[in-house]
Write an enzyme that holds these catalytic residues in place. Structure first.
Site, PDB file in Angstrom:
ATOM      1  N   GLN A 316     -40.336 -13.883  -5.961  1.00 34.74           N
ATOM      2  CA  GLN A 316     -41.271 -14.108  -7.538  1.00 34.74           C
ATOM      3  C   GLN A 316     -41.047 -15.678  -7.303  1.00 34.74           C
ATOM      4  O   GLN A 316     -42.107 -15.787  -7.877  1.00 34.74           O
ATOM      5  CB  GLN A 316     -40.238 -13.253  -8.902  1.00 34.74           C
ATOM      6  CG  GLN A 316     -41.231 -13.888 -10.014  1.00 34.74           C
ATOM      7  CD  GLN A 316     -42.655 -13.702  -9.932  1.00 34.74           C
ATOM      8  OE1 GLN A 316     -42.763 -12.689 -10.038  1.00 34.74           O
ATOM      9  NE2 GLN A 316     -43.964 -14.335 -10.134  1.00 34.74           N
ATOM     10  N   GLU A 317     -40.203 -16.826  -7.707  1.00 37.71           N
ATOM     11  CA  GLU A 317     -39.748 -17.531  -7.164  1.00 37.71           C
ATOM     12  C   GLU A 317     -40.739 -18.545  -6.642  1.00 37.71           C
ATOM     13  O   GLU A 317     -41.842 -19.548  -6.179  1.00 37.71           O
ATOM     14  CB  GLU A 317     -38.198 -17.986  -7.676  1.00 37.71           C
ATOM     15  CG  GLU A 317     -37.664 -17.977  -8.672  1.00 37.71           C
ATOM     16  CD  GLU A 317     -38.741 -19.064  -9.560  1.00 37.71           C
ATOM     17  OE1 GLU A 317     -39.194 -20.352  -9.550  1.00 37.71           O
ATOM     18  OE2 GLU A 317     -38.077 -18.343 -10.768  1.00 37.71           O
ATOM     19  N   SER A 318     -40.564 -17.856  -4.656  1.00 36.51           N
ATOM     20  CA  SER A 318     -41.080 -18.917  -4.162  1.00 36.51           C
ATOM     21  C   SER A 318     -42.064 -17.733  -2.532  1.00 36.51           C
ATOM     22  O   SER A 318     -42.016 -18.477  -1.671  1.00 36.51           O
ATOM     23  CB  SER A 318     -40.057 -19.151  -3.042  1.00 36.51           C
ATOM     24  OG  SER A 318     -38.518 -18.634  -2.579  1.00 36.51           O
ATOM     25  N   TYR A 443     -43.078 -12.787 -15.467  1.00 33.22           N
ATOM     26  CA  TYR A 443     -42.271 -12.696 -14.444  1.00 33.22           C
ATOM     27  C   TYR A 443     -41.085 -11.914 -14.408  1.00 33.22           C
ATOM     28  O   TYR A 443     -40.990 -10.930 -13.271  1.00 33.22           O
ATOM     29  CB  TYR A 443     -41.576 -14.140 -14.917  1.00 33.22           C
ATOM     30  CG  TYR A 443     -40.058 -14.913 -14.485  1.00 33.22           C
ATOM     31  CD1 TYR A 443     -41.010 -15.783 -12.978  1.00 33.22           C
ATOM     32  CD2 TYR A 443     -39.102 -15.161 -14.232  1.00 33.22           C
ATOM     33  CE1 TYR A 443     -39.878 -16.132 -12.600  1.00 33.22           C
ATOM     34  CE2 TYR A 443     -38.155 -14.883 -14.059  1.00 33.22           C
ATOM     35  CZ  TYR A 443     -38.297 -15.896 -12.813  1.00 33.22           C
ATOM     36  OH  TYR A 443     -37.422 -16.183 -12.404  1.00 33.22           O
TER      37      TYR A 443
END
Length: 489
Positions: A316-318, A443
């Protein structure tokens, strides 16, 4: 005189019938003849109910916190309704579950289609509509009607009800043929469609909805026939008591809205990820994750998290890109801010080893700092939200949730409050002010969905390997399937 003779004859016939019934009752074991409430009373006396089911994502499986699944939720609640414990035999396919409940056990709950032609069985009231759906391999010409099925290699599950719909369709389209087996499940069918062993498959709408994200190479075709009904099956020899109790239980769930909530929870989230995004995720899972999987496992061992959860957060972040950089200055595989990196002792945010370790420890710190009143999954989801939006804004949302009459310890209520941080009438009253509160909601939702996919793949790894290995003596191209030929052949 003839009328009198007829009466004598009828009396003799009735007497003969009574005597015959008495002989049958004497010779038949008790298991095969119970009064109306017989099996229900037996269940209560022994203090447990025995259920035959299937191990599938839509029925029953072992989740992160133990047994789960749509029908498992119903079974568990039904046992509580009866005031007894629950025992399960999940080693079945559809036909073996039906066969087993005829011989032993109290009911079968295995995504069964209501079928009043089944001998020695009675069924509960309908639980869920089952809409048959034709799906096909991406890249084929669109399959939008029965006429487009000619020449396609189609697979389905024997006994599920979809085979019954195909037989009805074959009466109108004699050229239609397919392959069916009771030894496969929906995931295997979709895997064989995506892998090219089958061109298409007939499954149920809700099954495709929950599985489609795992098989981005499979397209939705068209609904096939009218909906069927899912129901529970009971041995007819056990009397009507248990069936009637189940009907009262299911009716109560429906009236209270609980049944609809369970359906929405288990089958209503296929839109969590945009479909093309899901395809990209599957590609990255195969191409990128193997490089970093051991880093996530090591971080999980050090922090007590499930490694797949950390991997889902990292994606989800990168998108598992160790050199990712955002316009706001967060960097690396776990997208740490400069202050957070310093706090966690991370000297190089672009180093995957440091990034994964630091991100996992930061999530652990956030979770540990939450109030003790927040428990279970609520605590985990709020920690993930804080990873995205910060603890201060999360606490503001908890206060808003409480002001609105909700539970500040419930993620469901805090999730509703977070987007209000974008509205001046609300954020002007908070300690930390404005936040893009809708983002942590998406998120957390996405991480949960990524985690589901990773868990599914992890559980199914051996199964997928077996799909590529034909059993000895079985057709290598179409393992386990029986071929139903077109009628004109």
């Amino acid at each position: 005189m003839p009328e009198f003779a007829n009466r004598i004859l009828l009396s003799r016939l009735r007497l003969a019938a009574i005597l015959l019934l008495g002989v049958v009752l004497c010779l038949t074991p008790y298991r095969h003849f119970k009064p109306v409430s017989g099996l229900l009373e037996e269940v209560r006396e022994r203090d447990f109910i025995s259920i035959h089911t299937r191990n599938t994502p839509t029925t029953y499986y072992e989740g992160r916190h133990g047994p789960t699944g749509f029908e498992y939720e119903l079974m568990r609640r039904f046992a509580e309704y009866l005031g007894v414990s629950l025992t399960l035999d999940a080693r079945h396919h559809i036909q073996s579950a039906l066969d087993a409940v005829r011989q032993e056990g109290d009911l079968a709950a295995a995504a069964l289609p209501l079928d009043l032609t089944q001998p020695d069985l009675i069924y509960s009231r309908p639980i869920l509509d089952l809409q048959p759906l034709l799906v096909y391999r991406r890249g084929l010409p669109p399959v939008k009607d029965p006429e487009a099925l000619a020449g396609l290699t189609i697979g389905t599950i024997r006994g599920s009800g979809t085979d019954r719909v195909l037989r009805e369709l074959q009466a109108e389209h004699p050229e239609l043929g397919w392959r069916e087996s009771s030894e496969v499940e929906v995931a295997e069918l979709l895997s064989q469609v995506e892998g090219g062993y089958l061109d298409a498959a007939v499954v149920f709408e809700h099954q495709f909805r929950i599985n489609r994200i795992f098989f981005p190479g499979v397209e939705r075709g068209f609904p096939l026939g009218k909906p069927l009904s899912m129901a529970w099956a009971f041995p007819a020899s056990g009397g009507l008591g248990l069936q009637q109790a189940a009907n009262r239980f299911l009716y109560g769930l429906k009236q209270a809205g609980v049944l609809d909530e369970l359906v929405a929870r288990h089958f209503g989230h296929d839109d969590y990820l945009e479909y093309v995004g899901a395809r990209v995720f599957i590609a990255h899972l195969n191409e990128r994750l193997p490089t970093y999987a051991e880093l996530f496992r090591e971080a999980a061992r050090n922090t007590g998290f499930d490694w797949k959860l950390l991997a889902a957060l990292g994606y989800q972040e990168s998108h598992w890109d160790p050199e990712a950089t955002s316009p706001t200055g967060v960097r690396g595989l776990m997208m740490l801010t400069l202050p957070t990196a310093g706090e966690m002792g991370v000297s190089d945010r672009l180093d995957p080893v440091q990034s994964v370790d630091g991100g996992a420890r930061y999530l652990r710190q956030l979770k540990d700092r939450l109030p003790e009143s927040i428990q279970g999954d609520d605590r985990l989801y709020m920690a993930m939200a804080a990873y995205n939006v910060g603890l201060g804004h999360l606490y503001d949302a908890r206060r808003i949730a409480e002001e609105l009459g909700g539970d500040p310890n419930s993620w469901e209520d805090v999730r509703e409050a977070l987007p209000l941080l974008q509205k001046r009438e609300w954020h002007s009253k908070t300690r930390h002010g404005y936040a893009r509160g809708g983002e942590p909601v998406i998120y957390v939702r996405n991480i949960r969905r990524y985690y589901e996919i990773l868990s599914y793949v992890d559980r199914s790894q051996q199964q997928y390997l077996q799909l590529n290995e034909a059993p000895n003596g079985v057709d290598e191209e179409f393992p386990l399937f029986d071929i139903i030929s077109p009628l004109h052949q």
